[in-house]
Design a protein around this motif. Structure first.
Motif, PDB file in Angstrom:
ATOM      1  N   SER A 102       8.015   5.229  -5.252  1.00 12.28           N
ATOM      2  CA  SER A 102       8.097   6.201  -4.282  1.00 12.28           C
ATOM      3  C   SER A 102       6.786   5.522  -3.513  1.00 12.28           C
ATOM      4  O   SER A 102       5.395   5.119  -4.079  1.00 12.28           O
ATOM      5  N   GLN A 103       6.928   5.974  -1.623  1.00 16.32           N
ATOM      6  CA  GLN A 103       5.782   5.306  -1.102  1.00 16.32           C
ATOM      7  C   GLN A 103       4.258   6.185  -1.112  1.00 16.32           C
ATOM      8  O   GLN A 103       3.427   5.575  -1.037  1.00 16.32           O
ATOM      9  N   GLU A 104       4.875   7.060  -1.625  1.00 14.70           N
ATOM     10  CA  GLU A 104       2.899   8.272  -2.262  1.00 14.70           C
ATOM     11  C   GLU A 104       2.834   7.889  -3.018  1.00 14.70           C
ATOM     12  O   GLU A 104       1.399   8.131  -2.869  1.00 14.70           O
ATOM     13  N   ALA A 105       3.959   7.829  -4.610  1.00 16.75           N
ATOM     14  CA  ALA A 105       3.111   6.722  -5.489  1.00 16.75           C
ATOM     15  C   ALA A 105       2.221   5.335  -5.940  1.00 16.75           C
ATOM     16  O   ALA A 105       0.769   5.037  -5.684  1.00 16.75           O
ATOM     17  N   GLN A 106       3.027   4.838  -4.633  1.00 14.75           N
ATOM     18  CA  GLN A 106       2.389   3.463  -4.263  1.00 14.75           C
ATOM     19  C   GLN A 106       1.392   3.970  -3.166  1.00 14.75           C
ATOM     20  O   GLN A 106       0.167   3.070  -3.275  1.00 14.75           O
ATOM     21  N   ALA A 107       0.867   4.539  -2.658  1.00 15.93           N
ATOM     22  CA  ALA A 107      -0.406   5.341  -1.893  1.00 15.93           C
ATOM     23  C   ALA A 107      -1.318   5.819  -2.292  1.00 15.93           C
ATOM     24  O   ALA A 107      -2.960   4.918  -2.432  1.00 15.93           O
ATOM     25  N   ARG A 108      -1.200   6.191  -3.966  1.00 16.78           N
ATOM     26  CA  ARG A 108      -2.147   6.790  -4.928  1.00 16.78           C
ATOM     27  C   ARG A 108      -2.697   5.464  -5.695  1.00 16.78           C
ATOM     28  O   ARG A 108      -4.089   5.221  -6.159  1.00 16.78           O
ATOM     29  N   ILE A 109      -1.443   4.303  -5.828  1.00 19.74           N
ATOM     30  CA  ILE A 109      -1.959   3.261  -6.406  1.00 19.74           C
ATOM     31  C   ILE A 109      -1.983   2.023  -5.746  1.00 19.74           C
ATOM     32  O   ILE A 109      -3.800   1.488  -6.654  1.00 19.74           O
ATOM     33  N   ASN A 110      -2.218   1.695  -5.030  1.00 18.90           N
ATOM     34  CA  ASN A 110      -2.797   0.751  -3.903  1.00 18.90           C
ATOM     35  C   ASN A 110      -3.071   1.815  -2.580  1.00 18.90           C
ATOM     36  O   ASN A 110      -1.515   1.008  -1.612  1.00 18.90           O
ATOM     37  N   GLN A 777       2.418  -4.400   8.253  1.00 16.09           N
ATOM     38  CA  GLN A 777       3.552  -2.867   7.308  1.00 16.09           C
ATOM     39  C   GLN A 777       3.553  -1.178   7.177  1.00 16.09           C
ATOM     40  O   GLN A 777       2.941  -1.290   7.645  1.00 16.09           O
ATOM     41  N   ILE A 778       4.540  -0.974   7.660  1.00 14.80           N
ATOM     42  CA  ILE A 778       4.853   0.415   8.090  1.00 14.80           C
ATOM     43  C   ILE A 778       3.833   1.437   7.071  1.00 14.80           C
ATOM     44  O   ILE A 778       3.001   2.000   7.915  1.00 14.80           O
ATOM     45  N   PRO A 779       3.731   1.014   5.967  1.00 12.94           N
ATOM     46  CA  PRO A 779       2.434   2.102   4.714  1.00 12.94           C
ATOM     47  C   PRO A 779       1.522   1.618   5.467  1.00 12.94           C
ATOM     48  O   PRO A 779       0.954   3.108   5.202  1.00 12.94           O
ATOM     49  N   ALA A 780       0.955   0.687   5.794  1.00  7.31           N
ATOM     50  CA  ALA A 780      -0.716   0.954   6.183  1.00  7.31           C
ATOM     51  C   ALA A 780      -1.279   1.890   7.671  1.00  7.31           C
ATOM     52  O   ALA A 780      -1.979   2.013   7.435  1.00  7.31           O
ATOM     53  N   TYR A 781      -0.185   2.569   7.598  1.00  2.79           N
ATOM     54  CA  TYR A 781      -0.345   3.557   8.842  1.00  2.79           C
ATOM     55  C   TYR A 781       0.124   4.720   8.902  1.00  2.79           C
ATOM     56  O   TYR A 781       0.452   5.865   9.527  1.00  2.79           O
ATOM     57  N   GLY A 782       0.399   5.053   7.303  1.00  9.95           N
ATOM     58  CA  GLY A 782       0.393   6.674   6.466  1.00  9.95           C
ATOM     59  C   GLY A 782       1.650   6.149   5.992  1.00  9.95           C
ATOM     60  O   GLY A 782       3.386   5.883   6.235  1.00  9.95           O
ATOM     61  N   PRO A 783       1.545   7.293   5.407  1.00 10.92           N
ATOM     62  CA  PRO A 783       2.867   6.938   4.300  1.00 10.92           C
ATOM     63  C   PRO A 783       4.403   7.747   4.584  1.00 10.92           C
ATOM     64  O   PRO A 783       5.186   8.108   4.238  1.00 10.92           O
ATOM     65  N   ASP A 784       4.083   8.822   5.954  1.00 13.24           N
ATOM     66  CA  ASP A 784       5.245   9.631   6.871  1.00 13.24           C
ATOM     67  C   ASP A 784       5.459   8.649   8.066  1.00 13.24           C
ATOM     68  O   ASP A 784       6.012   9.121   8.675  1.00 13.24           O
ATOM     69  N   VAL A 785       5.240   7.215   8.520  1.00 17.19           N
ATOM     70  CA  VAL A 785       4.918   6.978  10.094  1.00 17.19           C
ATOM     71  C   VAL A 785       6.927   6.812  10.072  1.00 17.19           C
ATOM     72  O   VAL A 785       7.575   6.847  10.907  1.00 17.19           O
ATOM     73  N   LEU A 786       7.172   6.740   8.370  1.00 18.14           N
ATOM     74  CA  LEU A 786       8.848   5.351   8.650  1.00 18.14           C
ATOM     75  C   LEU A 786       9.253   7.135   8.826  1.00 18.14           C
ATOM     76  O   LEU A 786      10.675   6.937   9.773  1.00 18.14           O
ATOM     77  N   ASP A 787       8.833   8.304   8.099  1.00 21.11           N
ATOM     78  CA  ASP A 787      10.409   9.216   8.179  1.00 21.11           C
ATOM     79  C   ASP A 787      10.334   9.627   9.720  1.00 21.11           C
ATOM     80  O   ASP A 787      10.967  10.128   9.833  1.00 21.11           O
TER      81      ASP A 787
END
Length: 817
Positions: A102-110, A777-787
């Motif tokens: 998940s994006q949350e897991a990736q935000a935690r790992i990387n 990449q979208i996750p660089a702006y926050g894990p909830d941006v795409l949602d």
């Protein structure tokens, strides 16, 4: 010796820790982890990072936990999908979802971070063009180009005059005297003298007659005819542009306006005329074509090519004159990138008269596309050399046009000061913010102190400015906290691939780019600019993978008449359709998918079985089962097909990734489609079914094939058909969705109706648009941006313009407090 309380505590702790029953037991592994390590680790790695030679792509995605469990239940492990099903599949999904998927897991790992990127090639070209254009075009630069099509024409000649009253010439006295001498048979010398006198008298009379005619012509009235022409294609023959009010012997025509370049690339301009002609494109000083001296009565062609940046209008001046030739004609043709030779159409001509623009035609090494979109992440000697060559070319252009750019004149007393003022403004515009005192000294003052002349100093400032990291790396700043100038720079790059205009710079100077409302107001102003439309053309080129279409070729025996003209018309048809939808009031993404019409001109209508009159594109309705927006546009369908036959795999992969929004892994081995390997009586669907029946293939082709088969009613050039290889076409399949539903597909309409309001399809479109717009990449702006973007997109009625503004706001305001 008695122990201290502290020593006794240590002794007691050691004793307690040595008793196994009292130690804390290690946490039991997750049940899904045990199954994963046994069945999946060999191919996917201990943290889903991928294994070279097996499954090299990381296990990262956007599927929900439930969808992930269904995917594992249905397809994993590939060699034995029945090995991990039911509760085991759910346990594995739960483990990998929280561990690394998940994006949350990736935000935690990387923890995601934005890449420090340089200007991409389009951003560099557009930024330099607008940088120099700021000084060439003055206040008028900030207004959008006019939408009035056609081009202004001025026809100049003379009004006709009634001919001089014809009257018989009176007999000259010298003539009578000669006759008298001849009658009396006078001496030869007397007769010769009389003949010479008569010749002089006749010459005098002819000269006086010519002088009277010249005076009459000199006294005639000049005639001017001004109008707007839809295109430049005239055959006057022996007549004038106005038969009743202008004489045909001599006239001069001038068309003055602009030509709009939709795409970036090389444009070839051609003039066909039997008279004198001159053409200026993006330069009012030096003609691109100079055929002012006519070489004879034959119609001749004059041609030259020029590189133009898309999304801009360029000054166009064409002069044509006739002087006593028997006939007159003039035609202005062009061949645009991906187009065909044609008379420049009305929609490409404008009545505006913009000043010349600086065009960088330097060849740059390609931008990096390893993550699926172009970004400025790669640095090389070739790129450094290209930026140097471009900077030198720009500095030389500045030097050549220095007085026009700086608003001064040679020899003026205030010229050195004005040149320094221009140099400072040039650097600040390029760096997108005012310079500090230290920067002024480094980039401006130092050059004016050491250069041999103010002109050389200004040239050096331009060169050093364009090679500075402050220009090449727009998000490079000294402070971690962005300010209003950073917001302006990000907004201009997101929407225009360029530098801020005067209004945006002024708003930054007044600290009016702090709130979302302030930035949103600027963004809505900016999206009406032609630069935004040009950038969105690039996005749709990327989203629809139109680079494949540019190399489309079909077997002429299988598809007679499908030539370069038809292909060029199809491209224009698709782009005009996209523009009409995107820039309409609703700007509805769903119409891109669900439209049951095509834009056709007379040539395309004839080819696709409809009736249209004229070369302009018109909306033509189809049976809703036969057409579904971009998905069934013939230009796209032709690009996703072989030269003779359809390609359900190419079409299915495109639909899976770009339209439905599902991820696919790379195939374990490349398998080429070889027609000779199949029974010649099989349909294409039967061949693909046989080709992909292997269990390892079906992990992906269980998704690809149903989507590809649903388009089998369209042949390799996008025409509707009901038979394939003399058998009925079968487009029917069942498609398993991520939500666990089965959709019965009978054709493209079922696909687009599912995708149009489906979050997965929305997210795929949003991700592509974000990547193309922001180059991150979208996750660089926050894990909830795409949602958040997906919910906002759905709430707006899938409005593309609103989505574009929302994306630009996220990029522009990132990090602002």
């Amino acid at each position: 010796m008695p122990r201290s309380p502290y020593t006794f505590q240590l002794f007691l702790s050691a004793c307690l820790f040595s008793i196994p029953a009292l130690r804390a037991a290690p946490a039991a592994p997750h049940p899904g982890q045990i199954i994963y390590e046994k069945q999946c680790l060999e191919c996917h790695g201990d943290r889903g990072q991928g294994v070279k030679g097996e499954y090299e792509e990381p296990l990262i995605g956007e599927r929900t936990l439930e969808a992930l469990a269904r995917k594992i239940d249905r397809t994993m492990p590939e060699e034995d999908p029945d090995l991990c099903t039911g509760e085991d599949a759910r346990q594995v999904a739960a483990y990998i979802y929280d561990a690394f998927y998940s994006q949350e897991a990736q935000a935690r790992i990387n923890p995601p971070a934005k890449d420090l990127t340089r200007l991409t090639i389009p951003q560099y070209r557009t930024s330099v063009m607008d940088l120099v254009g700021r000084f060439r075009m003055g206040a008028g630069f900030d207004r959008p180009y006019g939408k009035e099509t056609g081009i202004k024409a001025l026809y100049r000649g003379f009004e006709p005059q009634p001919p001089e009253a014809a009257k018989p010439d009176e007999k000259l006295p010298e003539e009578e005297k000669l006759q008298e001498l001849k009658a009396t048979k006078a001496e030869k010398k007397l007769i010769e003298a009389a003949e010479a006198s008569l010749r002089k008298a006749r010459d005098k009379r002819a000269r006086e007659k010519r002088e009277r005619e010249e005076k009459r012509l000199k006294d005639r009235k000049a005639y001017r005819l001004e109008r707007v022409d839809s295109r430049i294609a005239f055959h006057f023959g022996a007549d004038s542009p106005d038969k009743e009010k202008m004489v045909p012997e001599q006239f001069n025509n001038r068309w003055d306006g602009s030509v709009f370049a939709e795409e970036t690339g090389v444009y070839e301009f051609i003039i066909k005329s039997e008279n004198g002609v001159r053409l200026w494109i993006n330069d009012d000083q030096k003609a691109l074509i100079d055929g002012w001296v006519s070489s004879g009565p034959e119609v001749r062609e004059e041609k030259q090519s020029i590189y133009l940046v898309g999304g801009r209008a360029y000054r166009l001046i064409l002069e044509h004159f006739k002087f006593k030739e028997a006939s007159a004609s003039v035609e202005l043709w062009w061949k645009p990138p991906h187009g065909v030779l044609e008379i420049i159409p009305q929609h490409a001509l404008r009545q505006d008269r913009p000043n010349p623009l600086m065009i960088i035609s330097t060849n740059f090494p390609a931008d990096d596309r390893s993550v699926g979109y172009e970004r400025g992440s790669s640095i090389s000697k070739a790129w450094d050399q290209a930026t140097t060559e471009a900077a030198i070319a720009t500095a030389e252009y500045v030097e050549t046009n220095l007085d026009r750019l700086a608003g001064t004149k040679p020899g003026a007393e205030d010229r050195p000061e004005k040149l320094k003022k221009f140099a400072l403004a040039f650097a600040e515009t390029a760096f997108r913010r005012p310079l500090s005192d230290e920067q002024k000294d480094l980039y401006v003052e130092s050059h004016f102190k050491t250069a041999k002349s103010p002109e050389q100093a200004a040239k050096r400032v331009a060169l050093f400015t364009l090679k500075s990291p402050r220009f090449l790396y727009p998000d490079l700043r000294e402070n971690d906290q962005p300010d209003d100038y950073d917001v302006a720079s990000r907004l201009a790059l997101a929407l225009w691939d360029s530098i801020p205009d005067k209004k945006l710079t002024q708003a930054a100077a007044e600290r009016k780019l702090h709130t979302p409302e302030q930035v949103k107001a600027q963004a809505y102003r900016m999206i009406s600019d032609s630069r935004t439309k040009a950038k969105l053309h690039g996005f749709f080129h990327h989203w629809l993978e139109l680079e494949h279409a540019e190399n489309t070729s079909k077997d002429p025996k299988a598809f007679p008449g499908f030539n370069t003209e038809v292909l060029a018309d199809l491209r224009r048809s698709l782009l005009q359709f996209i523009d009409q939808v995107v820039w309409s009031e609703k700007s509805d993404y769903r119409e891109l998918l669900q439209a049951d019409y095509l834009l056709l001109n007379d040539r395309l209508a004839k080819f696709y079985g409809k009736k249209v009159e004229g070369p302009e594109f018109q909306r033509v309705a189809f049976d809703s089962k036969q057409r579904a927006g971009v998905v069934t546009h013939p230009y796209l369908l032709s690009s996703l097909a072989y030269s003779k036959q359809t390609s359900p795999i190419h079409r299915g992969v495109f639909l899976t990734r770009n339209i439905v929004g599902l991820s696919l892994k790379s195939p374990p081995m490349a398998v080429s489609f070889d027609e000779s390997h199949f029974n010649p009586s099989l349909t294409m669907r039967e061949k693909i079914t046989e080709l992909t029946r292997n269990q390892s293939c079906m992990s992906c082709h269980s998704t690809i094939n149903p989507l590809g088969f649903s388009l089998e009613n369209f042949d390799a050039i996008g025409r509707w058909r009901t038979q394939d290889n003399k058998k009925p076409v079968n487009p029917v399949s069942d498609f398993a969705t991520e939500e666990g539903q089965k959709i019965h597909l009978t054709g493209p309409r079922d696909i687009v109706n599912y995708v149009a309001d489906n979050p997965a399809g929305h997210r795929a479109f949003i991700r592509h648009l974000f990547n193309h717009t922001v180059k991150q990449q979208i996750p660089a702006y926050g894990p909830d941006v795409l949602d958040r973007l997906q919910r906002s997109f759905a709430a707006s009625g899938c409005n593309i313009q609103i989505l574009l503004v929302e994306i630009s706001l996220i990029a522009a305001l990132d990090g602002m407090k």
